[in-house]
Design an enzyme around this catalytic site. Structure first.
Site, PDB file in Angstrom:
ATOM      1  N   ARG A 110       0.924  -0.960   0.590  1.00 20.04           N
ATOM      2  CA  ARG A 110       0.382  -0.077   0.112  1.00 20.04           C
ATOM      3  C   ARG A 110       1.147   1.525  -0.119  1.00 20.04           C
ATOM      4  NH1 ARG A 110      -4.817  -1.655   4.380  1.00 20.04           N
ATOM      5  NH2 ARG A 110      -5.234  -3.676   3.030  1.00 20.04           N
ATOM      6  N   GLN A 125      -1.364 -10.106   5.934  1.00 20.71           N
ATOM      7  CA  GLN A 125      -3.114 -10.370   6.834  1.00 20.71           C
ATOM      8  C   GLN A 125      -3.305 -12.210   6.682  1.00 20.71           C
ATOM      9  OE1 GLN A 125      -5.244  -7.050   6.073  1.00 20.71           O
ATOM     10  NE2 GLN A 125      -6.458  -7.960   4.091  1.00 20.71           N
ATOM     11  N   ASP A 238     -14.921  -3.937  12.692  1.00 24.45           N
ATOM     12  CA  ASP A 238     -14.206  -3.790  13.284  1.00 24.45           C
ATOM     13  C   ASP A 238     -13.437  -4.222  14.208  1.00 24.45           C
ATOM     14  OD1 ASP A 238     -12.814  -2.593  10.713  1.00 24.45           O
ATOM     15  OD2 ASP A 238     -12.493  -0.986  11.287  1.00 24.45           O
ATOM     16  N   GLU A 251      -6.615  -2.258  16.194  1.00 23.94           N
ATOM     17  CA  GLU A 251      -7.573  -2.697  15.174  1.00 23.94           C
ATOM     18  C   GLU A 251      -6.324  -3.764  14.851  1.00 23.94           C
ATOM     19  OE1 GLU A 251      -9.013  -3.008  10.661  1.00 23.94           O
ATOM     20  OE2 GLU A 251      -8.769  -0.464  11.746  1.00 23.94           O
ATOM     21  N   SER A 254     -10.664  -5.952   9.870  1.00 28.05           N
ATOM     22  CA  SER A 254     -11.934  -5.812   9.438  1.00 28.05           C
ATOM     23  C   SER A 254     -12.524  -6.585   8.583  1.00 28.05           C
ATOM     24  CB  SER A 254     -11.449  -4.728   8.513  1.00 28.05           C
ATOM     25  OG  SER A 254     -11.780  -4.024   8.134  1.00 28.05           O
TER      26      SER A 254
END
Length: 337
Positions: A110, A125, A238, A251, A254
């Protein structure tokens, strides 16, 4: 949080070698536990997808994917942001049945991420997705799934602490989950920003599932951005935990029940994204050709940070950092991998 910082008095509970051992063990334990609990099979995941398919995750709609051409194929490709839409297409192509699902070891770039203690341009992830029966497309099923994931995290936490007793003084993640909506947080803390509301709530409710993210609240703004073409904004959320090292809400996941044709139609219009209706993925979904699903992403580095008591994501993953982050960590004696 706009930049990296190391809390005063912070010292890693594991040395560099033990950290690497613990990361490997933690990842193996958790994915096996999660796969068994949710009836998921491991599948291979793409690092990039064809740009024209609409399969890449648009996140908040402003992030630029890393794009490159493949001369031999005559096509343009994008490095994935996540696999939110690819997984649903895979369940269809692989002919998974109701109650069955998949998970992948997802790696992404990203490029527009702002690095700090929790964020890196490199993302790792566990992306997972599971086929739903129409009767299970409801809040009760979503909350049961959240409880199953939290239980898998807690089981992993117990084993890791048995293997590395020096982690035991850290406050553990609780199985007791608070379920709260973004509107309830806005009503309770109207003067606070969305992130400040999360901190205020999660400090007193250290394992929280914050629900209904993406749609506009009574104030006119959403709590946070969420792409309109994977989660149903009324059936998502979340998983947040309280991080005692950083003193803030943290967090870990999600997730949500995915859009059906009606929800996709509604959310594309609300988000001003009607141009996506012509993309292959969206056309298939609007035509009712894809299975109903629930799914999400669980941050690997985030979970390692939380369970191993680390202050910076660079302590559990290798990435590229700005000079200020490198300086701050060096001065605090924190080793970036």
């Amino acid at each position: 949080m706009d930049q990296s910082y190391i809390p005063q008095g912070y010292a890693p509970r594991l040395n560099l070698y033990d950290t690497q051992k613990a990361i490997g063990l933690l990842k193996r334990l958790f994915e096996d536990t999660l796969g068994g609990a949710l009836n998921l099979r491991r599948v291979s995941a793409p690092l990039f997808v064809e740009a024209s398919t609409g399969l890449n995750d648009d996140l908040n709609g402003v992030e630029r994917p890393v794009t490159f051409d493949i001369p031999a194929a005559g096509r343009d490709a994008q490095v994935v942001h996540s696999l939110a839409k690819w997984k649903r297409m895979a369940l269809h192509r692989y002919q998974f049945s109701v109650g069955e699902g998949l998970y992948t070891d997802m790696n992404a770039i990203r490029r527009d991420e702002q690095p700090d203690n929790l964020h890196s341009v490199y993302v790792d992830q566990w992306d997972w997705e599971k086929v739903l029966a129409p009767r299970d497309r409801n809040l009760e099923y979503l909350q049961r799934t959240v409880s199953t994931i939290v239980d898998a995290i807690c089981q992993t936490q117990t084993t890791i602490r048995a293997m590395f007793p020096q982690l035991s003084p850290l406050p553990g993640i609780s199985r007791e989950i608070s379920f709260v909506t973004t509107q309830e947080l806005e009503d309770r803390f109207p003067a606070l920003t969305p992130k400040e509301r999360e901190d205020a709530w999660v400090k007193d409710h250290p394992t929280t599932f914050l629900m209904q993210i993406g749609g506009a609240l009574k104030s006119g703004s959403p709590h946070d951005g969420r792409a309109p073409d994977y989660d149903d904004w009324t059936l998502n959320g979340d998983i947040l935990v309280w991080n005692t090292v950083l003193g803030r809400a943290f967090e870990l996941s999600s997730m949500g029940i995915r859009v059906d044709p009606a929800a996709l139609d509604r959310q594309l219009s609300l988000a001003g994204c009607d141009d996506r209706r012509t993309l292959p993925f969206h056309k298939s979904l609007l035509a009712g050709e894809l299975p109903l699903t629930v799914g999400g992403g669980i941050g690997q580095s985030r979970l390692c940070m939380q369970l191993l008591g680390k202050a910076h994501i660079g302590e559990v993953q290798a990435s590229v950092w700005d000079e200020e982050t490198i300086r701050v960590c060096q001065e605090a004696g924190v080793i970036l991998l």
